[in-house]
Design a protein around this motif. Structure first.
Motif, mmCIF file in Angstrom:
data_model
loop_
_atom_site.group_PDB
_atom_site.id
_atom_site.type_symbol
_atom_site.label_atom_id
_atom_site.label_comp_id
_atom_site.label_asym_id
_atom_site.label_seq_id
_atom_site.Cartn_x
_atom_site.Cartn_y
_atom_site.Cartn_z
ATOM 1 N N THR A 185 0.832 -1.204 0.000
ATOM 2 C CA THR A 185 0.000 0.000 0.000
ATOM 3 C C THR A 185 0.865 1.252 0.000
ATOM 4 O O THR A 185 0.580 2.234 -0.708
ATOM 5 C CB THR A 185 -0.937 -0.001 1.217
ATOM 6 N N ASP A 186 1.929 1.238 0.778
ATOM 7 C CA ASP A 186 2.843 2.383 0.799
ATOM 8 C C ASP A 186 3.555 2.550 -0.543
ATOM 9 O O ASP A 186 3.730 3.675 -1.034
ATOM 10 C CB ASP A 186 3.885 2.211 1.913
ATOM 11 N N LEU A 187 3.965 1.434 -1.151
ATOM 12 C CA LEU A 187 4.646 1.508 -2.448
ATOM 13 C C LEU A 187 3.738 2.125 -3.506
ATOM 14 O O LEU A 187 4.208 2.837 -4.401
ATOM 15 C CB LEU A 187 5.078 0.110 -2.899
ATOM 16 N N ALA A 188 2.440 1.851 -3.404
ATOM 17 C CA ALA A 188 1.504 2.323 -4.419
ATOM 18 C C ALA A 188 1.352 3.842 -4.417
ATOM 19 O O ALA A 188 0.792 4.400 -5.362
ATOM 20 C CB ALA A 188 0.141 1.673 -4.206
ATOM 21 N N LYS A 189 1.867 4.511 -3.383
ATOM 22 C CA LYS A 189 1.817 5.978 -3.379
ATOM 23 C C LYS A 189 2.727 6.565 -4.453
ATOM 24 O O LYS A 189 2.519 7.680 -4.923
ATOM 25 C CB LYS A 189 2.213 6.501 -2.001
ATOM 26 N N ASN A 190 3.754 5.795 -4.837
ATOM 27 C CA ASN A 190 4.704 6.276 -5.831
ATOM 28 C C ASN A 190 4.841 5.362 -7.041
ATOM 29 O O ASN A 190 5.559 5.689 -7.980
ATOM 30 C CB ASN A 190 6.090 6.440 -5.190
ATOM 31 N N HIS A 191 4.189 4.210 -7.022
ATOM 32 C CA HIS A 191 4.279 3.243 -8.109
ATOM 33 C C HIS A 191 2.890 2.685 -8.390
ATOM 34 O O HIS A 191 2.099 2.507 -7.476
ATOM 35 C CB HIS A 191 5.193 2.071 -7.743
ATOM 36 N N SER A 192 2.588 2.392 -9.650
ATOM 37 C CA SER A 192 1.401 1.619 -9.969
ATOM 38 C C SER A 192 1.754 0.139 -9.828
ATOM 39 O O SER A 192 2.876 -0.265 -10.132
ATOM 40 C CB SER A 192 0.921 1.923 -11.387
ATOM 41 N N VAL A 193 0.800 -0.656 -9.380
ATOM 42 C CA VAL A 193 1.104 -2.038 -8.993
ATOM 43 C C VAL A 193 0.130 -3.006 -9.647
ATOM 44 O O VAL A 193 -1.078 -2.755 -9.700
ATOM 45 C CB VAL A 193 1.044 -2.205 -7.459
ATOM 46 N N ILE A 194 0.659 -4.116 -10.145
ATOM 47 C CA ILE A 194 -0.158 -5.282 -10.509
ATOM 48 C C ILE A 194 0.180 -6.372 -9.496
ATOM 49 O O ILE A 194 1.341 -6.742 -9.332
ATOM 50 C CB ILE A 194 0.122 -5.787 -11.927
ATOM 51 N N LEU A 195 -0.836 -6.863 -8.825
ATOM 52 C CA LEU A 195 -0.665 -7.860 -7.772
ATOM 53 C C LEU A 195 -1.431 -9.115 -8.140
ATOM 54 O O LEU A 195 -2.653 -9.091 -8.296
ATOM 55 C CB LEU A 195 -1.192 -7.290 -6.444
ATOM 56 N N SER A 196 -0.718 -10.219 -8.324
ATOM 57 C CA SER A 196 -1.360 -11.488 -8.637
ATOM 58 C C SER A 196 -1.571 -12.288 -7.361
ATOM 59 O O SER A 196 -0.678 -12.366 -6.516
ATOM 60 C CB SER A 196 -0.490 -12.294 -9.612
ATOM 61 N N SER A 197 -2.760 -12.877 -7.226
ATOM 62 C CA SER A 197 -3.041 -13.680 -6.038
ATOM 63 C C SER A 197 -4.251 -14.564 -6.305
ATOM 64 O O SER A 197 -5.045 -14.297 -7.203
ATOM 65 C CB SER A 197 -3.309 -12.785 -4.831
ATOM 66 N N HIS A 198 -4.401 -15.634 -5.532
ATOM 67 C CA HIS A 198 -5.655 -16.384 -5.520
ATOM 68 C C HIS A 198 -6.327 -16.230 -4.163
ATOM 69 O O HIS A 198 -7.297 -16.919 -3.845
ATOM 70 C CB HIS A 198 -5.415 -17.862 -5.833
ATOM 71 N N ILE A 199 -5.820 -15.303 -3.336
ATOM 72 C CA ILE A 199 -6.345 -15.065 -1.991
ATOM 73 C C ILE A 199 -7.219 -13.812 -2.027
ATOM 74 O O ILE A 199 -6.722 -12.697 -2.193
ATOM 75 C CB ILE A 199 -5.205 -14.894 -0.974
ATOM 76 N N LEU A 200 -8.534 -13.979 -1.877
ATOM 77 C CA LEU A 200 -9.459 -12.861 -2.011
ATOM 78 C C LEU A 200 -9.232 -11.740 -0.996
ATOM 79 O O LEU A 200 -9.254 -10.563 -1.369
ATOM 80 C CB LEU A 200 -10.908 -13.367 -1.924
ATOM 81 N N PRO A 201 -9.013 -12.037 0.317
ATOM 82 C CA PRO A 201 -8.775 -10.946 1.266
ATOM 83 C C PRO A 201 -7.561 -10.096 0.890
ATOM 84 O O PRO A 201 -7.527 -8.897 1.184
ATOM 85 C CB PRO A 201 -8.560 -11.678 2.599
ATOM 86 N N GLU A 202 -6.577 -10.712 0.260
ATOM 87 C CA GLU A 202 -5.399 -9.974 -0.170
ATOM 88 C C GLU A 202 -5.766 -8.919 -1.203
ATOM 89 O O GLU A 202 -5.332 -7.768 -1.130
ATOM 90 C CB GLU A 202 -4.396 -10.953 -0.787
ATOM 91 N N ILE A 203 -6.575 -9.307 -2.168
ATOM 92 C CA ILE A 203 -7.007 -8.379 -3.210
ATOM 93 C C ILE A 203 -7.847 -7.256 -2.606
ATOM 94 O O ILE A 203 -7.642 -6.070 -2.909
ATOM 95 C CB ILE A 203 -7.809 -9.126 -4.289
ATOM 96 N N GLN A 204 -8.802 -7.619 -1.750
ATOM 97 C CA GLN A 204 -9.678 -6.605 -1.156
ATOM 98 C C GLN A 204 -8.925 -5.655 -0.242
ATOM 99 O O GLN A 204 -9.291 -4.490 -0.108
ATOM 100 C CB GLN A 204 -10.802 -7.286 -0.381
ATOM 101 N N ALA A 205 -7.857 -6.146 0.392
ATOM 102 C CA ALA A 205 -7.130 -5.327 1.357
ATOM 103 C C ALA A 205 -6.320 -4.214 0.701
ATOM 104 O O ALA A 205 -6.164 -3.136 1.287
ATOM 105 C CB ALA A 205 -6.206 -6.212 2.200
ATOM 106 N N VAL A 206 -5.797 -4.454 -0.498
ATOM 107 C CA VAL A 206 -4.838 -3.488 -1.047
ATOM 108 C C VAL A 206 -5.185 -2.955 -2.433
ATOM 109 O O VAL A 206 -4.598 -1.939 -2.839
ATOM 110 C CB VAL A 206 -3.413 -4.091 -1.107
ATOM 111 N N CYS A 207 -6.110 -3.578 -3.156
ATOM 112 C CA CYS A 207 -6.293 -3.226 -4.569
ATOM 113 C C CYS A 207 -7.412 -2.203 -4.773
ATOM 114 O O CYS A 207 -8.353 -2.111 -3.997
ATOM 115 C CB CYS A 207 -6.582 -4.476 -5.392
ATOM 116 N N SER A 208 -7.299 -1.443 -5.868
ATOM 117 C CA SER A 208 -8.349 -0.507 -6.262
ATOM 118 C C SER A 208 -9.220 -1.075 -7.374
ATOM 119 O O SER A 208 -10.342 -0.633 -7.576
ATOM 120 C CB SER A 208 -7.733 0.814 -6.734
#
Length: 316
Positions: A185-208
């Protein structure tokens, strides 16, 4: 974080397809990442996520299609395109016999950072990834969580506009997972991020925004804000004198009505139909006693888009 469609496009993938003999791992996939986004790439095991990530980062050539990074073709100008990209694969590419300082200095050199500037960029990467206190210890003696941090540090050492992370929390304990999510989340303040996961809470916690991939194809691509929009909710209503299903299905905007028992119904619709249901209940004297929008969860969407195919494969 809301998606700004006017923001600069940093990654654009068009018609990505990857075949392994007769097997199609990824089929005609289109993907766009805009400045300021954290895009979650979600899917069941074997859905094609890692293959997609490898093609997006130039580690695997697509059978068809192309990838543009800041407008530069990854196929035609791979070195120029990759200068805009940082990548952390599922297994961090770290050397256990080096310290974080030594390893990051080496990575900075690979990215063409001048020798007299490397100490400064290494110090900043250590600080951003929470490695300062362990920067002189051997990587092989660090915990899995700290090794993931070292992997993240190498991905951002050259300050790329795009960072691609493949399963960044796999194998970590709950405390380490929370720490890595906070770091992303902190990195995304200065970088755009693609995050791959099969864990739903992970996606909901950090993704837009989330893209769901199933059997190599994109089956869902929406901002997570859509999940909180009442216009996209399932409507539930209850009546003292319940009408028949046909009468409910005739309500303007309703596409389906499913009985939940004891006079309660669930309505499928394109938009918010609560006002139309209330008007129909008043005209029909149905005795409306409950009317609410029930938000669809990411889990429900994921299951509805992937479970049928998964069940079919098991039955085959």
């Amino acid at each position: 974080m809301e998606n700004d469609n006017s923001a600069e496009i940093l990654i654009e993938a068009r018609g990505l397809t990857r075949r392994y003999g007769p097997t199609v791992a990824v089929s005609n996939l289109n993907l766009t990442l805009r400045k300021g986004e954290i895009l979650g790439l979600l899917g069941p095991n074997g859905a094609g996520k890692s293959t997609t990530m490898k093609m997006l980062t130039g580690n695997l050539s697509p059978s068809e299609g192309e990838v543009l990074i800041k407008g530069v073709s990854l196929r035609e100008e791979p070195k120029a395109a990759k200068t805009h990209l940082g990548y952390l694969p599922e297994q961090p590419p770290v050397y256990p016999e080096l310290t974080p300082d030594e390893y990051l200095d080496y990575c900075a050199g690979l990215h063409g950072i001048a020798r007299n500037a490397r100490a400064a960029v290494v110090a900043v990467a250590n600080k951003d990834c929470g490695l300062t206190e362990v920067s002189g210890r051997l990587i092989g003696n660090l915990s899995k969580g700290y090794q993931q941090r070292v992997g993240l540090a190498q991905a951002i050492i050259h300050r790329p506009p795009v960072v691609v992370l493949d399963e960044p929390t796999v194998g970590l304990d709950p405390i380490q997972i929370r720490e890595i999510r906070s770091l992303i989340t902190d990195l995304a303040k200065n970088h755009s991020v693609i995050l791959s996961s099969h864990i739903l809470p992970e996606i909901q916690a950090v993704c837009s925004r989330v893209m769901i991939v199933n059997r190599g194809a994109a089956v869902y691509n929406e901002s997570l804000d859509v999940l909180r929009d009442a216009r996209n909710a399932v409507v539930v209503a209850a009546f003292r004198r319940s009408p028949d299903q046909a009468a409910l299905a005739r309500i303007a905007g309703v596409s389906a009505a499913t009985s939940l028992g004891e006079g309660r119904w669930q309505f499928g619709a394109d938009g918010d139909v609560r006002e139309a249901i209330a008007d129909a209940a008043a005209r029909g004297n149905w005795g409306l006693i409950e009317l609410r929008a029930q938000q669809r969860t990411l889990e429900e969407i994921f299951v509805s888009l992937t479970i049928s195919d998964d069940a079919a494969r098991r039955a085959a």
